[in-house]
Scaffold this motif. Sequence first.
Motif: not given
Length: 407
Positions: A320-323, A327-333
């Motif tokens: 749900e959070k992915l988009l 940038k850093t958090a997207t990599e973690d997800a």
Amino acid sequence: MVKEELCITVPSVFRCPISMDVMKSPVSLCTGVTYDRSSIQQWLESGHDTCPATMQVLPSKDFVPNLTLRRLINLWVQSSTRRPDSDSPRLLQANPQSLSEVQAKLLIEKIESESCVDSLSKVTEFVSCCEENRRFVVRFGGFIEVIAGVLRSKCVEIEALAMAVRILDFILSENGVKERLNKLIFKSNQENNFLSTIVLILQNGSLNSKIKSVRVLDSLALDTESKRKIADSQDLISILLHLLKTGNNNQSLNDAVVSFLTTVSVTRSVKSHLIQNGAVEILSNSLTEKSLKLLAILCSCSEGRLAISSVQKCAAGVVEKLLKLSKTATEDAVLVLWSMCCLSKDEKVKEEVIKGNGVTKILVVMQREGEGNVKMMCRDLVKALRAGCKDWCLGSYETKTTHIRPC
């Protein structure tokens, strides 16, 4: 007779573009835009790599003090607060109080005595005023040692301990303070008393003192040895997880706790301890960019992946959070999803990802990423998930996809 309210017009150039408050310590990024130091530090530490005002990607996250603007702000503050009528309300504080070396020495001597609350209160007020005051006390011989001594003492009241922690929170950003304090506490085998004091504050202190205690701990975890010693402290991890579980109404406390747990999660034993105490479920209740970083660390071990699989809302929350992430958090997800779907091949998690339109979102992430680990993990995820996508034909999927159909 009704008194006229005094209003002070603040020049726009003196306001921080982020907080909109008058800047206390203006610093400039490489883009030329000036911000208040605390505001831009918080922006960069949250994972952003852009200038907030221009949204330019920053080639460097370094910033330099804007001394000219700072001087102008100080002059403006002095002229704005110099009012002949004492009854006129002041909307801004006057210039920070000064402290002579003699006065500082006397305060330090009183702090070392048994009745130190009043002196600590004066020092707290002094260091809270401005950066110059913080630099002054840091340079003053023996100051850091005295404050560390308060936190190592077993016979100091909680109010004094809380003020000592607040003072440290103010000065830890000054050059060399973290290293000096780390050496005082962890290199001289004094950590047990210090950590017992922190636990006492976390159990009995105010909300503000709890937040600052966790931040101080995080700042002092500079190397593997200090991280291990802090994490091995009896009951500390359990207490912090309890705070995280019960403190959902205060994001500052939650962020401080998650940041600290991320910092100390360097060994398998610490990760196992967190997992066994329900960290995955607690983090899943409120997924933030910081909690995604910790989840990415926990899923590096089989116990963490098993825990994520057993908490149904975890994978769904990540998708749900992915988009909506930096940038850093997207990599973690993406790392969390890749670990579950490709490394563990967890069918239950795959179903949750597909159900949440995860394939489409992963494709979007893959398209906007350059070559690198994130793009490689996205490719693996698409391959792992496409078999479960009904009514959606990937065929011979090419990485230059221009049309995305939802599964």
